[in-house]
Design an enzyme around this catalytic site. Structure first.
Site, PDB file in Angstrom:
ATOM      1  N   ASP A   6       0.872  -1.182   0.000  1.00  0.00           N
ATOM      2  CA  ASP A   6       0.000   0.000   0.000  1.00  0.00           C
ATOM      3  C   ASP A   6       0.907   1.230   0.000  1.00  0.00           C
ATOM      4  O   ASP A   6       1.732   1.394   0.888  1.00  0.00           O
ATOM      5  CB  ASP A   6      -0.887  -0.033   1.248  1.00  0.00           C
ATOM      6  CG  ASP A   6      -1.933   1.070   1.253  1.00  0.00           C
ATOM      7  OD1 ASP A   6      -2.992   0.863   1.840  1.00  0.00           O
ATOM      8  OD2 ASP A   6      -1.672   2.165   0.687  1.00  0.00           O
ATOM      9  N   ASP A 104      -3.539   2.236  -5.475  1.00  0.00           N
ATOM     10  CA  ASP A 104      -2.245   2.200  -4.753  1.00  0.00           C
ATOM     11  C   ASP A 104      -2.042   0.937  -3.919  1.00  0.00           C
ATOM     12  O   ASP A 104      -1.213   0.921  -3.025  1.00  0.00           O
ATOM     13  CB  ASP A 104      -2.067   3.468  -3.908  1.00  0.00           C
ATOM     14  CG  ASP A 104      -2.678   3.366  -2.520  1.00  0.00           C
ATOM     15  OD1 ASP A 104      -3.727   2.707  -2.391  1.00  0.00           O
ATOM     16  OD2 ASP A 104      -2.101   3.934  -1.580  1.00  0.00           O
ATOM     17  N   GLU A 105      -2.796  -0.115  -4.227  1.00  0.00           N
ATOM     18  CA  GLU A 105      -2.695  -1.340  -3.423  1.00  0.00           C
ATOM     19  C   GLU A 105      -2.687  -2.589  -4.277  1.00  0.00           C
ATOM     20  O   GLU A 105      -3.388  -2.655  -5.278  1.00  0.00           O
ATOM     21  CB  GLU A 105      -3.954  -1.481  -2.561  1.00  0.00           C
ATOM     22  CG  GLU A 105      -3.959  -0.732  -1.276  1.00  0.00           C
ATOM     23  CD  GLU A 105      -5.305  -0.931  -0.587  1.00  0.00           C
ATOM     24  OE1 GLU A 105      -5.576  -2.065  -0.162  1.00  0.00           O
ATOM     25  OE2 GLU A 105      -6.063   0.040  -0.514  1.00  0.00           O
TER      26      GLU A 105
HETATM   27  P1  TTP Z   1      -5.123   5.119   0.833  1.00  0.00           P
HETATM   28  O1  TTP Z   1      -4.104   4.052   0.574  1.00  0.00           O
HETATM   29  O2  TTP Z   1      -6.255   4.795   1.726  1.00  0.00           O
HETATM   30  O3  TTP Z   1      -4.424   6.415   1.442  1.00  0.00           O
HETATM   31  P2  TTP Z   1      -3.009   7.047   1.159  1.00  0.00           P
HETATM   32  O4  TTP Z   1      -2.209   6.226   0.223  1.00  0.00           O
HETATM   33  O5  TTP Z   1      -3.182   8.464   0.750  1.00  0.00           O
HETATM   34  O6  TTP Z   1      -2.357   7.062   2.606  1.00  0.00           O
HETATM   35  P3  TTP Z   1      -1.782   5.837   3.463  1.00  0.00           P
HETATM   36  O7  TTP Z   1      -0.325   6.159   3.661  1.00  0.00           O
HETATM   37  O8  TTP Z   1      -2.547   5.873   4.720  1.00  0.00           O
HETATM   38  O9  TTP Z   1      -1.987   4.600   2.656  1.00  0.00           O
HETATM   39  O10 TTP Z   1      -5.731   5.608  -0.527  1.00  0.00           O
HETATM   40  C1  TTP Z   1      -4.976   5.704  -1.726  1.00  0.00           C
HETATM   41  C2  TTP Z   1      -5.379   6.937  -2.493  1.00  0.00           C
HETATM   42  O11 TTP Z   1      -6.767   6.906  -2.760  1.00  0.00           O
HETATM   43  C3  TTP Z   1      -5.117   8.229  -1.761  1.00  0.00           C
HETATM   44  O12 TTP Z   1      -3.809   8.702  -1.938  1.00  0.00           O
HETATM   45  C4  TTP Z   1      -6.163   9.137  -2.311  1.00  0.00           C
HETATM   46  C5  TTP Z   1      -7.310   8.238  -2.685  1.00  0.00           C
HETATM   47  N1  TTP Z   1      -8.372   8.331  -1.680  1.00  0.00           N
HETATM   48  C6  TTP Z   1      -9.437   9.195  -1.900  1.00  0.00           C
HETATM   49  O13 TTP Z   1      -9.495   9.870  -2.942  1.00  0.00           O
HETATM   50  N2  TTP Z   1     -10.414   9.293  -0.938  1.00  0.00           N
HETATM   51  C7  TTP Z   1     -10.392   8.596   0.223  1.00  0.00           C
HETATM   52  O14 TTP Z   1     -11.307   8.727   1.057  1.00  0.00           O
HETATM   53  C8  TTP Z   1      -9.291   7.707   0.453  1.00  0.00           C
HETATM   54  C9  TTP Z   1      -9.215   6.906   1.727  1.00  0.00           C
HETATM   55  C10 TTP Z   1      -8.316   7.603  -0.528  1.00  0.00           C
HETATM   56 MG    MG Z   2      -2.054   4.128   0.505  1.00  0.00          MG
END
Ligand code: TTP
Ligand code: MG
Length: 346
Positions: A6, A104-105
């Site tokens: 992630d 992103d996962e």
């Molecule tokens: P996430 O992996 O949930 O968040 P992140 O990568 O920004 O942070 P983390 O380090 O905690 O993993 O989500 C991936 C992307 O998806 C994030 O960069 C932006 C998008 N996203 C949204 O647009 N709205 C949301 O509510 C969430 C949770 C994510």
């Molecule tokens: Mg993330």
């Protein structure tokens, strides 16, 4: 073993990558609704998180929490998608067994010295100018939990022997499938920790939740889960039908579309998807095919599906003088529901 990767603060990190001067500042990625003062936070970097800003927050609230140096930027999904493809290319050079679950996962299979390999993957990701967190575990559920454990820039392995201890440290709400409603019901039954859940009598749990859900909760509590990687993300979901009679009437066709939308909606929901493109397909009595489509901001509701289809059908009827026999509805540019934001909240 299964690994889950992630990316850290993904959209914000992508922006910092192309504008390194932003690295020193809190960065907030926004999805605007009408203008730059209304909308919501898509994500933000870890500096902004320290200010109390987080994904899903109303922009107004985020601006209240922001410092003068905080930078607000509009989300640029095309750029992030390109970076996401680069991540996938890195993973593909390590294994062919990959299940990408969002922008992103991804889950992927790792053999041999998993920790060494994960370190190499993290180094390759760093050479892109980004960081990722990786969890390694015997199944997908635990791997995902583990990847979130040491974020950002984390690496965590949960072996067969350590999964019990690992889970005991978690809150019940962290278990996949435990939402706030389930949590409340569990609490009412006196089950407050993962340990409690592990030990509760199966019959009592089944009385409260039904047999299926009870079994699934139990499996989570003891760290059981699927290892199956579903490769190849589904690109579209569609449904087509022959209408009861041929028609060029907007009203009649919409009646059929509503029915299709209902069926499609169920499938979209069950797959936990949201969509960015809607297409209607019409086939006339001579088997000529017509399509009209529209790209939209991420949507997931039946209502949005029907409203956009309504406009598309109108266009098709105006532009083609066709009597339609079959009618279809397709959603594509699919994204996972849990990682995209619902602006309806604001
Ligand atoms: P996430 O992996 O949930 O968040 P992140 O990568 O920004 O942070 P983390 O380090 O905690 O993993 O989500 C991936 C992307 O998806 C994030 O960069 C932006 C998008 N996203 C949204 O647009 N709205 C949301 O509510 C969430 C949770 C994510
Ligand atoms: Mg993330």
């Amino acid at each position: 073993m299964i690994a889950h990767i992630d990316m850290d603060a993904f959209f914000a990190s992508c922006e910092e990558l192309r504008r390194p001067e932003l690295k020193k500042k809190p960065v907030v990625i926004c999805i605007y609704t009408r203008n730059k003062s209304s909308g919501a936070v898509s994500t933000c970097d870890y500096q902004a998180r320290e200010l109390g800003i987080d994904s899903g927050m109303a922009l107004r609230e985020a601006k209240d929490k922001a410092t003068d140096e905080t930078v607000f930027l509009e989300a640029d999904h095309d750029f992030y998608r390109r970076k996401s493809e680069e991540l996938l290319a890195i993973l593909s050079s390590f294994t062919s067994k990959i299940q990408k679950t969002s922008i992103d996962e991804a889950y992927f299979r790792l053999g041999g010295d998993e920790v060494e390999k994960a370190k190499k993957i993290k180094a390759r990701v760093e050479s892109l100018g980004l960081t990722a967190s990786i969890g390694i575990a015997p199944n997908k559920f635990l791997a995902k939990l583990a990847s979130g454990d040491d974020k950002p820039d984390g690496l965590k392995k949960v072996g067969k022997d350590s999964k019990k201890d690992f889970l005991s440290e978690k809150d019940i709400i962290d278990l996949h499938g435990v939402g706030s409603k389930t949590e409340k019901k569990l609490e009412e039954a006196g089950i407050e920790t993962v340990e409690d859940l592990r030990e509760v009598n199966n019959t009592i749990l089944a009385q409260k939740f039904g047999r299926e859900k009870a079994a699934s909760l139990k499996r989570k509590a003891i760290g059981k889960g699927s290892r199956k990687l579903e490769s190849g993300e589904q690109k579209q979901i569609s449904k087509i039908k022959t209408m009861e009679r041929n028609s060029r009437s907007h009203r009649y066709i919409m009646k059929e579309i509503k029915q299709l939308a209902g069926e499609l909606d169920k499938r979209i929901k069950s797959k936990q998807k949201a969509f960015r493109k809607i297409t209607i397909i019409g086939i006339d009595t001579e088997l000529n095919q017509y399509t009209r489509s529209t790209k939209i901001d991420t949507a997931e509701s039946k209502k949005e599906l029907i409203n956009h289809s309504d406009r598309l059908i109108r266009r098709l009827i105006e532009e083609e003088n066709a009597s339609l026999r079959r009618i279809g509805l397709r959603v594509s540019d699919l994204v996972d529901r849990n990682t995209q934001m619902t602006l309806q909240k604001f």
